[in-house]
Motif scaffolding. Structure first.
Motif, PDB file in Angstrom:
ATOM      1  N   PRO A 176       0.830  -1.211   0.000  1.00  0.00           N
ATOM      2  CA  PRO A 176       0.000   0.000   0.000  1.00  0.00           C
ATOM      3  C   PRO A 176       0.862   1.257   0.000  1.00  0.00           C
ATOM      4  N   GLU A 235      -1.114   9.160   1.867  1.00  0.00           N
ATOM      5  CA  GLU A 235      -2.515   9.431   2.109  1.00  0.00           C
ATOM      6  C   GLU A 235      -2.690   9.743   3.594  1.00  0.00           C
ATOM      7  N   ASN A 287      -6.927   1.371  -0.005  1.00  0.00           N
ATOM      8  CA  ASN A 287      -5.588   1.405   0.580  1.00  0.00           C
ATOM      9  C   ASN A 287      -5.646   1.356   2.107  1.00  0.00           C
ATOM     10  N   ASP A 306      -6.128  -2.156   3.184  1.00  0.00           N
ATOM     11  CA  ASP A 306      -4.865  -2.901   3.137  1.00  0.00           C
ATOM     12  C   ASP A 306      -4.030  -2.618   4.386  1.00  0.00           C
ATOM     13  N   TRP A 307      -3.968  -1.365   4.801  1.00  0.00           N
ATOM     14  CA  TRP A 307      -3.237  -1.036   6.024  1.00  0.00           C
ATOM     15  C   TRP A 307      -3.905  -1.655   7.252  1.00  0.00           C
TER      16      TRP A 307
END
Length: 407
Positions: free
Chosen positions: A46, A78, A114, A117-118
């Motif tokens: 990510p 982000e 994203n 995913d984190w």
């Protein structure tokens, strides 16, 4: 067999100190789990994520197959903004990013995909579980042969066979559990009781169709209004399902909403009738609750054009996104077409979705059984918080519209 995947117990949870967490606890957890997480870090890769908590910032970024945590923000990252309560909740698995998204509390500059995913990497580090990578889950029967994931059980099949299948696949399809006459009587009760529900009554869900009509789509507390609905909780055919595992599953007595009657209309454009891909723990509390058993009773049959259930086999054994369609997920997504009176069972950690009908409406009852809590009072309070988020979902978010019928 057990499906009890719980690793946490409800009780008093001290607040998480942001500085201590991002500068000590999380880096140590990432170091300890580095080899466990390495395949997923390389697979997911990510973009960097800056997390701001009460004015302080930290940035997480992948470095090869490792994750680094740095103090401060980054231009290429982000951004996720949290308050101290949200940080405590996410660390202690009381909420997921989907819980924030559903409640309108997600403050994110970036892509939800994203962030999910984190979330996988965070849960993996804190809980010592490897996020799923392709090839990590396989399916085998008792003899070690490939499992037939399309198998439909008969109501009198051996419980051991059902148990093995449920453990491997995360779901069951049992044919002919109830008769057509029994289901016709339930459907008649739904028609009779529908006028007693109204928008905003706190015990129903509504959705708008493409004709502008507001339709009743979920009748909650159905067991309190229908004697036939109430009798299902004690029906031997469902008690047999409840007893498939050795975990002591019990009805959800604390919520009082034991049976829900669902109607799946055509052409929903606003609100939620057909919930997209999700786990029942998608909003949070997986490590406190899972796995519960969710039981669907087909009042009418369902197929690809009439609101059938779909499941992702093996997803209960995989740390994957708690909701939405995760790109690159290699687990098989299966259709579960049913006849009137059939029953489906899925574990609360199994990804599933209701396929929007395009040809005719569907009717289905849902009930379920949960694991007994060691601290019922604390569990009830925590469940109430998530239930408020769930019940607001039909107002705060809408399902994708159904595809147009094809000839």
């Amino acid at each position: 067999m057990t499906v009890d995947a719980r690793t946490r117990v409800d009780g008093t949870v001290p607040p998480v100190d942001p500085t201590l967490f991002f500068e000590s606890v999380l880096p140590q957890a990432l170091t300890d789990a580095a080899d466990l997480l390495a395949p997923a870090v390389a697979h997911l890769a990510p973009p960097p994520l800056t997390v701001e908590v009460d004015g302080s910032t930290w940035t997480m970024r992948p470095a090869g197959d490792r994750v680094m945590v740095e103090r401060g923000s980054a231009d290429d990252a982000e951004e996720l903004t949290l308050n101290d309560v949200q940080l405590t909740d996410i660390v202690n698995d009381q909420v997921t990013p989907m819980g924030w998204f559903t409640s309108g509390q997600l403050a994110l500059k970036g892509r939800l995909s994203n962030l999910l995913d984190w979330w996988l990497l965070l849960r993996g580090a804190l809980d010592g579980i490897a996020p799923h990578v392709p090839g990590a889950v396989s399916f085998a029967d008792d003899g070690g042969d490939a499992l037939d994931l399309h198998h439909t059980f008969a109501v009198d099949d051996a419980p051991d066979d059902m148990r093995q299948f449920l453990e491997q696949a995360g779901f069951l399809h049992i044919g002919g559990v109830f008769t057509e006459d029994e289901m016709a009587a339930i459907s008649a009760d739904m028609d009779e009781l529908a006028p007693s529900y109204s928008k905003g009554d706190g015990r129903s869900w509504w959705a708008r169709t493409d004709t502008g009509e507001d339709r009743l789509v979920r009748m909650q507390y159905f067991d309190q209004a229908s004697e036939r609905g109430a009798s299902l909780i004690h029906d031997e055919r469902l008690l047999r399902i409840r007893q498939l595992t050795s975990d002591g599953h019990e009805p959800n007595w604390d919520a009082g909403n034991l049976v829900e009657a669902l109607i799946k209309p055509l052409g929903i454009v606003e609100g939620i009738s057909d919930v997209p891909w999700h786990k029942d723990c998608s909003l949070g509390r997986h490590s406190y609750e899972c796995c519960s058993l969710t039981v669907g009773i087909s009042v009418t049959g369902a197929g690809p054009r009439s609101g059938q259930l779909r499941v992702v086999a093996g997803s209960h054994r995989a740390l994957v996104w708690p909701a939405l369609d995760q790109p690159g997920l290699d687990l098989p997504a299966l259709e579960l077409p049913t006849e009137t009176g059939d029953v489906t069972v899925h574990l609360s950690c199994t990804l599933h979705m209701a396929q929007p009908p395009v040809e005719r409406e569907r009717r289905v009852l849902y009930t379920g059984f949960r694991l007994p809590a060691s601290n019922p009072e604390a569990a009830s309070a925590a469940r109430r918080r998530l239930r408020e988020v769930r019940e607001a979902a039909p107002v705060t978010v809408s399902q994708p519209p159904a595809a147009a019928p094809t000839s």
